[in-house]
Design an enzyme around this catalytic site. Sequence first.
Site: not given
Length: 411
Positions: A90, A102, A185, A216, A344
Amino acid sequence: MNALVATNRNFKLAARLLGLDSKLEKSLLIPFREIKVECTIPKDDGSLASFVGFRVQHDNARGPMKGGIRYHPEVDPDEVNALAQLMTWKTAVANIPYGGAKGGIGCDPGKLSISELERLTRVFTQKIHDLIGIHTDVPAPDMGTGPQTMAWILDEYSKFHGYSTAVVTGKPIDLGGSLGRDAATGRGVLFATEALLNEYGKSISGQQFVIQGFGNVGSWAAQLIHESGGKIVAVSDITGALKNSKGLDIPSLLKHVKDNKGVKGFHGGDPIEPSSILVEDCDILIPAALGGVINKENANDIKAKFIIEAANHPTDPEADEILSKKGVVILPDIYANSGGVTVSYFEWVQNIQGFLWDEEKVNNELRTYMTKGFKGVKEMCKTHNCDLRMGAFTLGVNRVARATVLRGWEA
């Protein structure tokens, strides 16, 4: 099919299209490091409780590793491995200088008090502080965590390494968080949808949307699509689902969700069975909740012409095949939901520079990155004569493979 099997399958298909040699292919799949730590804390009643914390650091060929930390009772090591690997591809698709990671803690955040969560977060940070860092691995929020969690990690990490705002992203604005991060996002989903529709001579305005998931990402996507003239005809969340073929009043729905902690009971639409949300009549379907929701059982009944994957891994490979035969165009998760990690990155850049951008700059830069990302995916589709998912995977895998070879890391 579980997330790891599906991710490995997509990777292997991409590697074959790119003609990678088997040694390089194998080295790209193996995680750089997997960390597992015991976190024991005193609970509020004085008893001790132990939790398992972990971090999978997948790849750092293109830069520091990046990925969320989730607090969830069922943390499956396979899923975390898959999500760490997905972050590697990604960040490469988005063309930001990161690798993938992660992690999280196996706990039920709903059953812990704020002070217990703080103690747990600080103990976890103590155990991994020498394995994360501004130029090593930069965590972010995920399921069950948020800006406050990031603030605790920042504070605990800073006790060991001096004040370091750039060690985590998704922080509160007052501690170096970025403007526009909360909507990022969802806004990325809007820009990705615009880029895709543009290919077909269409725009957001006048299209009918169904959004599954109203957290969200789903709620921001709904708000921004509504503001751009899109008609949202059905939404769902954990509490229920509703539809209104004339279009839901999104500002009123957002207020209702804020006041009632869910879409259930909203009077501007008719309640429907949550399981039927994916097969409602619409032009564009946006799954923005959990993985694996579009599968071989329901794929034949999906009426949407376009699917925008705002969630991670919402479509099973079996469903992929069924939908492509029907001519449904799927915009894959590793591109469609990359707005969050892109902003981010902007937050990290601002922290390193010590210079805060205004929100307009954040949103304009995000639009630029999402538009360039789509062009990159389309070019790969033309080169390898493949669908958008393989276009995105080949783009990401190729960038990581090139960096690996240039650094002299290939086996």
